[in-house]
Write a protein that holds these residues in place. Structure first.
Motif, PDB file in Angstrom:
ATOM      1  N   VAL A 393      35.404  42.486  52.271  1.00 13.47           N
ATOM      2  CA  VAL A 393      36.815  42.454  52.684  1.00 13.47           C
ATOM      3  C   VAL A 393      37.511  41.282  52.007  1.00 13.47           C
ATOM      4  CG1 VAL A 393      38.389  42.263  54.660  1.00 13.47           C
ATOM      5  CG2 VAL A 393      36.244  43.508  54.912  1.00 13.47           C
ATOM      6  N   ALA A 394      36.778  40.155  51.875  1.00 15.10           N
ATOM      7  CA  ALA A 394      37.355  38.983  51.201  1.00 15.10           C
ATOM      8  C   ALA A 394      37.713  39.333  49.750  1.00 15.10           C
ATOM      9  CB  ALA A 394      36.373  37.818  51.241  1.00 15.10           C
ATOM     10  N   ARG A 395      36.812  40.041  49.065  1.00 18.21           N
ATOM     11  CA  ARG A 395      37.076  40.415  47.674  1.00 18.21           C
ATOM     12  C   ARG A 395      38.348  41.253  47.564  1.00 18.21           C
ATOM     13  NH1 ARG A 395      31.623  40.909  47.365  1.00 18.21           N
ATOM     14  NH2 ARG A 395      30.685  39.217  46.142  1.00 18.21           N
ATOM     15  N   LEU A 396      38.545  42.171  48.524  1.00 14.44           N
ATOM     16  CA  LEU A 396      39.752  43.006  48.510  1.00 14.44           C
ATOM     17  C   LEU A 396      40.989  42.118  48.645  1.00 14.44           C
ATOM     18  CD1 LEU A 396      41.242  45.760  48.693  1.00 14.44           C
ATOM     19  CD2 LEU A 396      40.900  45.632  51.197  1.00 14.44           C
ATOM     20  N   GLY A 397      40.960  41.215  49.621  1.00 13.08           N
ATOM     21  CA  GLY A 397      42.105  40.319  49.836  1.00 13.08           C
ATOM     22  C   GLY A 397      42.366  39.441  48.622  1.00 13.08           C
ATOM     23  N   ILE A 398      41.281  38.924  48.035  1.00  7.02           N
ATOM     24  CA  ILE A 398      41.422  38.052  46.872  1.00  7.02           C
ATOM     25  C   ILE A 398      42.004  38.828  45.684  1.00  7.02           C
ATOM     26  CG2 ILE A 398      40.132  36.670  45.196  1.00  7.02           C
ATOM     27  CD1 ILE A 398      38.135  36.086  47.557  1.00  7.02           C
ATOM     28  N   ALA A 399      41.571  40.081  45.492  1.00  9.20           N
ATOM     29  CA  ALA A 399      42.107  40.906  44.389  1.00  9.20           C
ATOM     30  C   ALA A 399      43.613  41.129  44.566  1.00  9.20           C
ATOM     31  CB  ALA A 399      41.370  42.239  44.349  1.00  9.20           C
ATOM     32  N   ILE A 400      44.041  41.345  45.816  1.00 10.92           N
ATOM     33  CA  ILE A 400      45.477  41.524  46.079  1.00 10.92           C
ATOM     34  C   ILE A 400      46.222  40.216  45.779  1.00 10.92           C
ATOM     35  CG2 ILE A 400      47.192  42.031  47.867  1.00 10.92           C
ATOM     36  CD1 ILE A 400      44.980  43.689  49.298  1.00 10.92           C
ATOM     37  N   GLY A 401      45.621  39.096  46.182  1.00  8.08           N
ATOM     38  CA  GLY A 401      46.225  37.791  45.914  1.00  8.08           C
ATOM     39  C   GLY A 401      46.369  37.545  44.415  1.00  8.08           C
ATOM     40  N   LEU A 402      45.371  37.974  43.652  1.00  6.85           N
ATOM     41  CA  LEU A 402      45.390  37.801  42.194  1.00  6.85           C
ATOM     42  C   LEU A 402      46.555  38.568  41.572  1.00  6.85           C
ATOM     43  CD1 LEU A 402      44.099  36.772  39.572  1.00  6.85           C
ATOM     44  CD2 LEU A 402      42.550  38.745  39.652  1.00  6.85           C
ATOM     45  N   ILE A 403      46.788  39.801  42.048  1.00  8.88           N
ATOM     46  CA  ILE A 403      47.921  40.584  41.534  1.00  8.88           C
ATOM     47  C   ILE A 403      49.232  39.838  41.819  1.00  8.88           C
ATOM     48  CG2 ILE A 403      49.221  42.747  41.800  1.00  8.88           C
ATOM     49  CD1 ILE A 403      46.475  44.052  42.563  1.00  8.88           C
TER      50      ILE A 403
END
Ligand code: HEM
Length: 423
Positions: A393-403
């Motif tokens: 779930v952290a990876r998903l949130g981090i990927a959104i943050g990166l965008i």
């Protein structure tokens, strides 16, 4: 006369060369993207991070030094001389600060990420020299001004906190090599409090007394309640640092409650400024400002819950995340997306001579809308990831943050493109 009119009155004559503030803003935009990439790389350890060298600590400093401190320096060296009507003696010290602090923090990040003290220690010394030079510059400007006593008081307190956070940071770096500190964790917590609530927190509250009235076209808050709010917030930082060093839950509790009183009085003052303001439609950036204002007391409440074991196994991580991402990063990107076009409009060809209306054109840029949506969503998803201690779930949130960070970098590049000197 509103703060905005006073500010604008003297601005043009006290503008630094455009490359000075914008080199700091450009560097911060790049570190913003690198921070999310670093978090993605260390996602397995991020949800339960409680200190120690490695990928997450490196990302914490891409945020605290790379984005927050770098932007604060870029904004302070341009806004303060305009607000205080005291020009800086010379530009070369700012260039020297940039060439010490930015390469220094890149080496620091590498030293933290690879856990190599032979890189970490000299890098922290180089970064420290850059930050202490900035303290000298800030002190010189504050010393020569009395026109903004409340902002001046916040400036001095934030400066004192930056000196201490830097000294503690270098000490922590050296201690990873020689291990002399009686309680490394206590100094690390004091370092976090001095950096997050002390330097960055007090600077954000202090600049709010100039910037929020300026954007809302309102008079500055009254002096007396402003000084009471300042006193509460500064005492809270002092007690928080003391409580961390002493390992005392009682002192930390009193600090958090004093901090809540300081936050409440600050938000009340800002609410009155917006109410008195001539400009009511403040746009997307103020949705982020208001979100950050909610995160300030939320940080202290999560801190209290973590202190008494009511915030779950990762309560300490959640506290750090809400402080650094929820309050400080949200407030910073909200203000940055206002001051960059505003500063750029000072350098751009005036509309009357065929120039474009930078501020209004960029106010609702699609890149900013994408950034705001991703920033909010990333924050919410990562909070869930920390509570569930779930790296996926952290990876998903981090990927959104990166965008979102890529969108904000696009916006920053778009602003800078418009003020590049014509051939
Ligand atoms: C010269 C500047 C700095 C240096 C050399 C430095 C160094 C360090 C070191 C070595 C640690 C690791 C502590 C551990 O082993 O757990 C640390 C932790 C941390 N630093 Fe810095 N730091 C600096 C500036 C800052 C600033 C300006 C901020 C905030 C605005 C900051 C925020 C933090 C935070 C949040 C942690 C994690 C605390 C923890 O371990 O619980 N640092 N820093």
């Amino acid at each position: 006369m509103s703060v905005g009119a006073t500010f604008l009155g003297g601005a043009k004559s006290r503008l630094l060369p455009r490359s000075i503030p914008f080199r700091f803003f450009a560097a911060a935009a790049v570190f913003h993207v690198m921070m999310w990439l670093g978090l993605l790389n260390g996602a397995d350890e991020a949800t339960g991070f409680r200190g120690g060298l490695g990928a997450t600590l490196a990302s914490v400093h891409l945020l605290t030094l790379g984005i927050l401190t770098t932007t604060a320096i870029g904004a302070a060296v341009q806004l303060l001389p305009v607000a205080t009507r005291r020009t800086l003696h010379a530009v070369w010290p700012i260039q020297l600060i940039f060439w010490l602090a930015v390469p220094g923090l890149i080496a620091l990040i590498i030293g933290m990420h690879t856990a190599q003290t032979r890189i970490l220690i000299p890098a922290s010394a180089m970064t420290a020299v850059g930050l202490l030079l900035f303290c000298g510059l800030l002190a010189d400007n504050l010393r020569r001004t009395s026109s903004l006593p409340v902002v001046g008081a916040y400036g001095w307190a934030a400066l004192a906190a930056l000196v201490l956070v830097t000294v503690f940071g270098v000490t922590l770096a050296i201690n990873n090599e020689i291990g002399v500190l009686p309680d490394h964790g206590a100094v690390a917590l004091a370092h976090l409090i001095l950096g997050g609530f002390g330097f960055m927190g007090l600077l954000a509250l202090g600049f709010s007394h100039i910037l929020i009235p300026m954007f809302a076209l309102a008079p500055a808050p009254e002096k007396r309640p402003s000084f009471i709010s300042f006193a509460l917030s500064s005492v809270a930082v002092f007690l928080g640092t003391l409580g961390a060093l002493a390992g005392s839950r009682n002192i930390l509790t009193v600090a958090a409650l004093t901090g809540l009183a300081g936050a409440a009085s600050h938000l009340w003052l800002m609410h009155r400024v917006l109410k008195a303001g001539m400009r009511k439609r403040l746009g997307l950036s103020f949705i982020l400002v208001r979100a950050a204002w909610i995160m300030l007391p939320a940080t202290l409440l999560v801190g209290l819950a973590a202190l008494y074991g009511f915030a779950g196994a990762n309560g300490g991580t959640l506290f750090g995340f809400v402080l650094l991402f929820g309050w400080l990063l949200t407030f910073l990107v909200a203000i940055l997306q206002r001051i960059m076009p505003f500063l750029a409009s000072m350098f751009a060809t005036p509309q009357a001579s065929g120039g474009s209306a930078i501020v209004s054109e960029l106010a609702n840029a699609r890149s900013l809308k994408l950034h705001a949506a991703c920033h909010g969503l990333a924050f919410a998803v990562i909070v869930v990831a920390i509570v569930l201690d779930n790296a996926m779930v952290a990876r998903l949130g981090i990927a959104i943050g990166l965008i979102g960070a890529l969108a904000f970098a696009w916006f920053t590049a778009d602003v800078i493109r418009r003020i590049l000197p014509a051939d």
